[in-house]
Design an enzyme around this catalytic site. Sequence first.
Site, PDB file in Angstrom:
ATOM      1  N   ARG A  27     -18.127 -29.365  -9.815  1.00 30.61           N
ATOM      2  CA  ARG A  27     -16.873 -28.731 -10.237  1.00 30.61           C
ATOM      3  C   ARG A  27     -15.692 -29.656  -9.964  1.00 30.61           C
ATOM      4  NH1 ARG A  27     -19.749 -24.051  -8.290  1.00 30.61           N
ATOM      5  NH2 ARG A  27     -18.832 -24.275  -6.222  1.00 30.61           N
ATOM      6  N   SER A  66     -22.948 -14.345 -21.377  1.00 30.31           N
ATOM      7  CA  SER A  66     -23.513 -13.126 -21.963  1.00 30.31           C
ATOM      8  C   SER A  66     -23.299 -11.889 -21.092  1.00 30.31           C
ATOM      9  CB  SER A  66     -25.009 -13.312 -22.236  1.00 30.31           C
ATOM     10  OG  SER A  66     -25.702 -13.525 -21.015  1.00 30.31           O
ATOM     11  N   ASP A 112     -24.289 -25.355 -17.945  1.00 28.15           N
ATOM     12  CA  ASP A 112     -24.969 -25.056 -16.681  1.00 28.15           C
ATOM     13  C   ASP A 112     -25.747 -23.743 -16.839  1.00 28.15           C
ATOM     14  OD1 ASP A 112     -25.802 -25.085 -14.057  1.00 28.15           O
ATOM     15  OD2 ASP A 112     -23.879 -24.441 -13.231  1.00 28.15           O
ATOM     16  N   CYS A 152     -31.262 -25.928 -13.392  1.00 26.86           N
ATOM     17  CA  CYS A 152     -31.679 -25.363 -12.105  1.00 26.86           C
ATOM     18  C   CYS A 152     -33.118 -24.864 -12.209  1.00 26.86           C
ATOM     19  CB  CYS A 152     -30.737 -24.257 -11.656  1.00 26.86           C
ATOM     20  SG  CYS A 152     -30.687 -22.840 -12.738  1.00 26.86           S
TER      21      CYS A 152
END
Length: 174
Positions: A27, A66, A112, A152
Amino acid sequence: TECGVRMLVDYARGQKTGFYLDQRSSRSACAAIARDRSVVNLFSYTGAFSLRAAGAGATRVVSVESSKRALEQAAESVKLNPGIRSDRLVWEQADVFDWLVRDERFDVVIADPPPFARRRMEVEGALRGYLTLNQQAIRILAPGGMLFTFSCSGAVDRQVFRQVSEAPVVRPFV
């Protein structure tokens, strides 16, 4: 609070801890180049990348997620940061892959996603997903822009993810 930006964290109902501390340096890297640039945060969850980019002076930050609940939490975090211009933030509830059909370009694209593969037997599908995601992310990247892409998925090792991320992209010149 991260680098002066306040974010609401829901430890009780959020994913895992509700906030991903391992992405702090990512970030910060994104924020370091966001000033005076347009940014899209794909799979934005509660908007940590978005808030850091906006706090660093991005001209426009579009967050695509979403989950309605995650976006509601992001909106609460915006209220905690009176120094961040909320008129530069756009929150869109949508499936990222459906949203990516647009022709809009961004100077910074952040991808991400949640895990595409949790088990070895899911790796092949995950690699197709990462390839599609990265190709579409590059397609909406403005000339000279930067893509931040992450995985991830524990079943996808770093070398294979890197190969998929660096796969050639055919991009029409306009």
